[in-house]
Scaffold this motif. Structure first.
Motif, mmCIF file in Angstrom:
data_model
loop_
_atom_site.group_PDB
_atom_site.id
_atom_site.type_symbol
_atom_site.label_atom_id
_atom_site.label_comp_id
_atom_site.label_asym_id
_atom_site.label_seq_id
_atom_site.Cartn_x
_atom_site.Cartn_y
_atom_site.Cartn_z
ATOM 1 N N LEU A 15 0.406 -0.959 0.209
ATOM 2 C CA LEU A 15 0.147 0.120 -0.053
ATOM 3 C C LEU A 15 0.780 1.036 0.091
ATOM 4 C CD1 LEU A 15 -2.765 -0.574 1.978
ATOM 5 C CD2 LEU A 15 -3.050 -0.906 -0.135
ATOM 6 N N GLY A 16 1.952 1.407 -0.146
ATOM 7 C CA GLY A 16 2.727 2.073 -0.502
ATOM 8 C C GLY A 16 3.650 2.909 0.755
ATOM 9 N N LEU A 17 3.458 2.230 1.379
ATOM 10 C CA LEU A 17 4.605 2.901 3.093
ATOM 11 C C LEU A 17 5.748 2.062 2.464
ATOM 12 C CD1 LEU A 17 1.212 3.319 4.907
ATOM 13 C CD2 LEU A 17 2.604 4.647 4.202
ATOM 14 N N PRO A 18 6.642 2.396 3.616
ATOM 15 C CA PRO A 18 8.218 1.851 4.464
ATOM 16 C C PRO A 18 8.010 1.004 5.204
ATOM 17 C CG PRO A 18 7.643 4.462 4.407
ATOM 18 C CD PRO A 18 6.591 4.047 4.153
ATOM 19 N N LYS A 19 9.042 0.678 5.327
ATOM 20 C CA LYS A 19 9.100 -0.827 6.502
ATOM 21 C C LYS A 19 8.984 -0.805 7.630
ATOM 22 C CE LYS A 19 9.813 -4.646 3.500
ATOM 23 N NZ LYS A 19 11.142 -5.625 3.342
ATOM 24 N N ASP A 20 9.541 1.248 7.802
ATOM 25 C CA ASP A 20 9.777 1.630 9.366
ATOM 26 C C ASP A 20 9.211 2.598 10.012
ATOM 27 O OD1 ASP A 20 10.686 3.319 7.844
ATOM 28 O OD2 ASP A 20 12.234 3.881 7.716
ATOM 29 N N CYS A 21 7.359 2.537 9.225
ATOM 30 C CA CYS A 21 6.457 3.839 10.513
ATOM 31 C C CYS A 21 6.334 3.993 11.500
ATOM 32 C CB CYS A 21 4.937 3.131 9.450
ATOM 33 S SG CYS A 21 5.074 3.734 7.320
ATOM 34 N N GLU A 22 5.886 5.036 12.205
ATOM 35 C CA GLU A 22 5.672 4.763 13.463
ATOM 36 C C GLU A 22 5.105 5.357 13.679
ATOM 37 O OE1 GLU A 22 9.585 5.227 15.557
ATOM 38 O OE2 GLU A 22 9.987 2.915 15.255
ATOM 39 N N PRO A 23 3.887 5.098 14.882
ATOM 40 C CA PRO A 23 3.140 3.532 15.226
ATOM 41 C C PRO A 23 3.335 2.803 14.524
ATOM 42 C CG PRO A 23 2.253 5.050 15.506
ATOM 43 C CD PRO A 23 3.593 6.331 14.526
#
Length: 256
Positions: free
Chosen positions: A49-57
């Motif tokens: 869905l177009g997001l990176p693997k290091d999103c927080e929270p």
């Protein structure tokens, strides 16, 4: 009151993430607020869905920290579709979770008011039957079990159904199986047809009418960071997930 679905099977590569992302997008397109919770350390739903693997929270913070699922949710692109992204730190959650008492219900507690905010919540489970997947099954109302059209997948299904009964007996007696979804179906092969026949014979009323075919468009869509319904809405894979969404929505009406 919203419904929480676990998309689960301990076997990898059967289409759990593909199902969560694409069915979720189809349900959201109908106007229902829909949430996908990525619980896999590979972060495939997040990336799809177009997001990176290091999103927080992230879902990791919901399991081992004090962040609620509602707080971690963010828009996922298509209207009405939201996601709680995964984080690579989830790889350590299977070790960290059992150190705390009552860890099996951490996700259920973290869901909080999510059922009031989202009509449908889809928990994309990791390919295992470890602490994270067990948390998802305890938090869920219904389970959708993707099964690849091959014989080894049938053996894995038997093991999963045993685990499901154990969770129902010990932790979540209200958990129900919404159905088994046949994925990666190739109508040109006898194997796919044999597997479908065997599933429908052994699990009558439990196998979705919809069968998801092998589809290059479904495989391509994550590289564009969108569901297949946006990548190629008229493809066979997109139409199959549209049909699946209709089946699931009809189940909700029947249950209601």
């Amino acid at each position: 009151m919203g419904t929480v679905y676990a998309i689960a099977n301990q076997k990898g590569g059967v289409g759990k993430t593909t199902t969560a992302v694409n069915m979720g997008a189809c349900v959201a397109r109908d106007g229902s607020q829909t949430l996908i919770v990525d619980l896999d350390a590979q972060c495939n739903a997040t990336v799809a869905l177009g997001l990176p693997k290091d999103c927080e929270p992230s879902s990791y913070d919901c399991l081992v920290g004090d962040v609620s699922v509602a707080e971690a949710a963010r828009p996922a692109g298509p209207d009405n579709l939201w996601i709680v992204p995964a984080h690579v730190d989830l790889a350590g959650a299977s070790v960290e979770l059992p150190r705390s008492s009552g860890y099996e219900t951490r996700l259920r507690e973290s869901l909080g008011p999510v059922r009031e905010r989202f009509a449908y919540t889809l928990l994309d489970c990791p390919p295992s039957l470890g602490p994270v997947a067990v948390n998802a099954l305890i938090a869920a109302d219904q389970v959708i079990v993707p099964v690849q059209a091959e014989y080894l997948a049938l053996e894995g299904l038997v093991q999963f159904l045993d685990t499901l009964k154990l969770v129902q007996r010990q932790f979540n007696p209200s958990l129900h199986m919404a159905g088994v979804l046949i994925t990666m179906y190739d109508e040109r092969t006898r194997l796919s047809k044999d597997v479908e026949r065997e599933l429908r014979e052994h699990l009558p009323e439990r196998v979705f009418k919809t069968v998801v075919p092998r589809s290059i468009r479904v495989a391509e869509a994550p590289s564009y960071g969108v569901p297949v319904s946006e990548h190629d809405p008229n493809s066979a894979g997109s139409l199959a997930y549209r049909a699946l969404a209709d089946e699931v929505l009809a189940l909700g009406v029947a249950d209601g």
